[in-house]
Write a protein that holds these residues in place. Sequence first.
Motif, PDB file in Angstrom:
ATOM      1  N   UNK A 519       0.863  -1.190   0.132  1.00  0.00           N
ATOM      2  CA  UNK A 519       0.052   0.152   0.098  1.00  0.00           C
ATOM      3  C   UNK A 519       0.848   1.283  -0.156  1.00  0.00           C
ATOM      4  N   UNK A 520       0.234   2.496   0.099  1.00  0.00           N
ATOM      5  CA  UNK A 520       1.092   3.878   0.444  1.00  0.00           C
ATOM      6  C   UNK A 520       2.326   3.351   1.431  1.00  0.00           C
ATOM      7  N   UNK A 521       1.855   3.247   2.523  1.00  0.00           N
ATOM      8  CA  UNK A 521       3.049   2.936   3.375  1.00  0.00           C
ATOM      9  C   UNK A 521       3.962   2.147   2.970  1.00  0.00           C
ATOM     10  N   UNK A 522       3.691   1.196   2.445  1.00  0.00           N
ATOM     11  CA  UNK A 522       4.721   0.289   2.053  1.00  0.00           C
ATOM     12  C   UNK A 522       5.564   0.812   0.792  1.00  0.00           C
ATOM     13  N   UNK A 523       4.873   1.483  -0.054  1.00  0.00           N
ATOM     14  CA  UNK A 523       5.596   2.051  -1.285  1.00  0.00           C
ATOM     15  C   UNK A 523       6.636   3.089  -0.677  1.00  0.00           C
ATOM     16  N   UNK A 524       6.238   3.855   0.220  1.00  0.00           N
ATOM     17  CA  UNK A 524       7.169   4.800   0.786  1.00  0.00           C
ATOM     18  C   UNK A 524       8.457   4.043   1.265  1.00  0.00           C
ATOM     19  N   UNK A 525       8.288   3.040   1.773  1.00  0.00           N
ATOM     20  CA  UNK A 525       9.738   2.423   2.305  1.00  0.00           C
ATOM     21  C   UNK A 525      10.237   1.639   1.243  1.00  0.00           C
ATOM     22  N   UNK A 526       9.473   0.833   0.281  1.00  0.00           N
ATOM     23  CA  UNK A 526      10.102   0.168  -0.662  1.00  0.00           C
ATOM     24  C   UNK A 526      10.758   1.199  -1.728  1.00  0.00           C
ATOM     25  N   UNK A 527      10.093   2.251  -2.058  1.00  0.00           N
ATOM     26  CA  UNK A 527      10.800   3.118  -3.076  1.00  0.00           C
ATOM     27  C   UNK A 527      11.998   3.816  -2.556  1.00  0.00           C
ATOM     28  N   UNK A 528      11.725   4.401  -1.324  1.00  0.00           N
ATOM     29  CA  UNK A 528      13.055   4.996  -0.636  1.00  0.00           C
ATOM     30  C   UNK A 528      14.210   3.884  -0.574  1.00  0.00           C
ATOM     31  N   UNK A 529      13.861   2.578  -0.272  1.00  0.00           N
ATOM     32  CA  UNK A 529      15.069   1.539  -0.252  1.00  0.00           C
ATOM     33  C   UNK A 529      15.598   1.599  -1.773  1.00  0.00           C
ATOM     34  N   UNK A 530      15.023   1.419  -2.746  1.00  0.00           N
ATOM     35  CA  UNK A 530      15.324   1.123  -4.153  1.00  0.00           C
ATOM     36  C   UNK A 530      16.125   2.343  -4.604  1.00  0.00           C
ATOM     37  N   UNK A 531      15.596   3.646  -4.416  1.00  0.00           N
ATOM     38  CA  UNK A 531      16.353   4.889  -4.756  1.00  0.00           C
ATOM     39  C   UNK A 531      17.532   5.087  -4.130  1.00  0.00           C
ATOM     40  N   UNK A 532      17.691   4.579  -2.783  1.00  0.00           N
ATOM     41  CA  UNK A 532      19.304   4.578  -2.044  1.00  0.00           C
ATOM     42  C   UNK A 532      20.246   3.298  -2.553  1.00  0.00           C
ATOM     43  N   UNK A 533      19.645   2.331  -3.024  1.00  0.00           N
ATOM     44  CA  UNK A 533      20.307   1.224  -3.743  1.00  0.00           C
ATOM     45  C   UNK A 533      20.744   1.576  -5.043  1.00  0.00           C
ATOM     46  N   UNK A 534      20.040   2.130  -5.850  1.00  0.00           N
ATOM     47  CA  UNK A 534      20.078   2.639  -7.227  1.00  0.00           C
ATOM     48  C   UNK A 534      21.219   3.455  -7.044  1.00  0.00           C
ATOM     49  N   UNK A 535      21.310   4.523  -6.559  1.00  0.00           N
ATOM     50  CA  UNK A 535      22.406   5.615  -6.251  1.00  0.00           C
ATOM     51  C   UNK A 535      23.687   4.735  -5.859  1.00  0.00           C
ATOM     52  N   UNK A 536      23.453   3.913  -4.703  1.00  0.00           N
ATOM     53  CA  UNK A 536      24.892   3.174  -4.346  1.00  0.00           C
ATOM     54  C   UNK A 536      25.488   2.561  -5.289  1.00  0.00           C
ATOM     55  N   UNK A 537      24.633   1.588  -6.013  1.00  0.00           N
ATOM     56  CA  UNK A 537      25.316   0.943  -7.039  1.00  0.00           C
ATOM     57  C   UNK A 537      25.403   1.655  -8.340  1.00  0.00           C
TER      58      UNK A 537
END
Length: 652
Positions: A519-537
């Motif tokens: 849901x929206x709450x889950x998207x906030x957490x998942x998208x934030x994680x994917x953004x940090x991972x994409x920038x790190x890699x």
Amino acid sequence: MTTVRRGDARWGGLAALARGGSATASLTSALSGAYASAVGIACLAAFPEGGPLVRIACWIWIASGLALASGAVAAGRRFPVRAGATLILATSLGVSGVVAGAASLPQLLTPLLLAPAAAAYLGWTLRPRAARGAFGVILAAHVAALAANPLVWRVAAEYPWLVAFGFLSCVIVLELSVAIAVEMRRATRVDPLTGAWNRRGLEFHVARMRREGGGRVWIATVDLDGLKRVNDAHGHAAGDAMLRGNAAAWTRALASRGIVARWGGDEFVFAFRAGDGDEALEVVDAVRRASPHAASIGVTELGSGSLADAVRAADVEMYRDKRGRAGGTAALPPAPAAPPQGPLTKRTSFTTLWIVAAGVVAVSALVSLATAVSAAGAAISTVNAALAITVAVTIAVRRRPLPSWAAIGWVLFVMCANLGHAAVAPRVELLVQLLFLIPLTTSVLGTFASRRAARLAAAAVAVVFAGAEGAAYALTDDIGLLPAVVAFSTGWILLESILLARDGLARAANTDDLTGAVNRRGLEAELGLRIRRARRRGQQLAVAAIDFDGFKAINDRHGHLRGDDALRGAVSAWRMRLRRGDVIARVGGDEFVIVLPAADEQDAHRILALLRRGAAEPWSWGVAMLRAGDTADALLERADLALLAARGISPG
């Protein structure tokens, strides 16, 4: 079932932590029972001098723990609440028997150090009143056992605060578990966008209204008119503000009569009490007048049928209402403050709990100060007491609990201060206090810290404690090694159990009830994680916004249940074709977001075209790529604009 219409002559006169956490609950129960039995066996082997009554009590303790463990494993799901509580009580009564016959301080301390684990288990498993009552029985049994043991009278005469501190630390663990369980259960039942209840919350409250009685229960379905036009003209942020504003207004209008739940995108369900059909329609009219936006409403009596049947019948009346009048669009309401997100937001229980905890620590530090035998020990106790008093006053003034980082920092400081005092001034009571502080510390770490940080901090505490006990080697024979091992084992079991339960409840709170997408709450957490991972890699990241074409017509022609089936089918088909690391999120009624890590724009459009091919219901999409400096909100907004452009709509 009575359906209410104008002019109708038939008017009548998570004990669970979360539904989705059954495997977690089974594992936690099995772990608790097996650990209790292992400690019982260790006591039986380490203290052979106990009499026949002590050995019998020990075997009762061991057998009860084994029954809990084997029963949970055999069930393979959430262990029956009453059975688990009964076995915990039986285990604790066996512990009390061993305490009553203990002949040495280690033999006395070792079984008592299981009390925090029992408190946490009851707090997580039972409703608050039942948990407190059950733990009250355990405390009463322990007090009776202590009073029957002559050794306790000698210890209490020499260290009067020690016994009180042990019991108070257990009570704090219980209350912490209760407060967290209540808040996290609530988080699984609340819609993160509007602050209204979700479907799970609606089912819970309707079941409670039925149990409590007190009048006839009515179900109303509500559909906002024109929300799609607002989303297309102004973007989904404006539509979200409209949803929040209406949900808040409806909640105020219903007041204590009932609840508001979000059923779908712009569909809501009210559950309320009314004496008869006339009164039910008066409630509906009051809600309609309070609504800042035009809405269609249908109402029916819940009766003895299912909630789904009542919603289906009210849906018929709602669409009759929609066809019978022209739905207008009022001015956009101002966006209210965002509702509280996630657990641990309830102020009253946590505020009181932290003040009590700070008070207990302050009293403990003052007692240590009064009996200090060294200048260093007195200085440590003074700082510890001053900080605890400051924490209590700060929380009382702010009227809210500590931030997570402050809670972790303060508890670790308390632990380190006591460890330091025990190292510079070896005393029995300081080491015993530390033994009871360990489960409390790991409970707080498991609640507030990340998984890795909690484990690292707990391991660091173990190392420092070992050093403090080594510095106080002269007291090792008085305390014994087994109580220290049990204290840390209990603390670690609590830590892992809380982390397991927290993860399971977080999954439930972050999952859309209807489709199984996040849901929206889950998207906030998942998208934030994917953004940090994409920038790190150094990878690309694509985000696709999806909106079904003509979905409103499906609901209007066939009802919301047909629309629900279409959404479930679409998500199921997407999930089979997407990669393991891709994220599907439902952010509105028929609005979704798909996050595609390590995909460029061409890849994203190719994947979306593949998903769209052969779809049962048509839908459109727009893609946005992660840019330098992008926030999650900015990325989602660009995907939303790309979707509108793909549909030929000019925002605003």
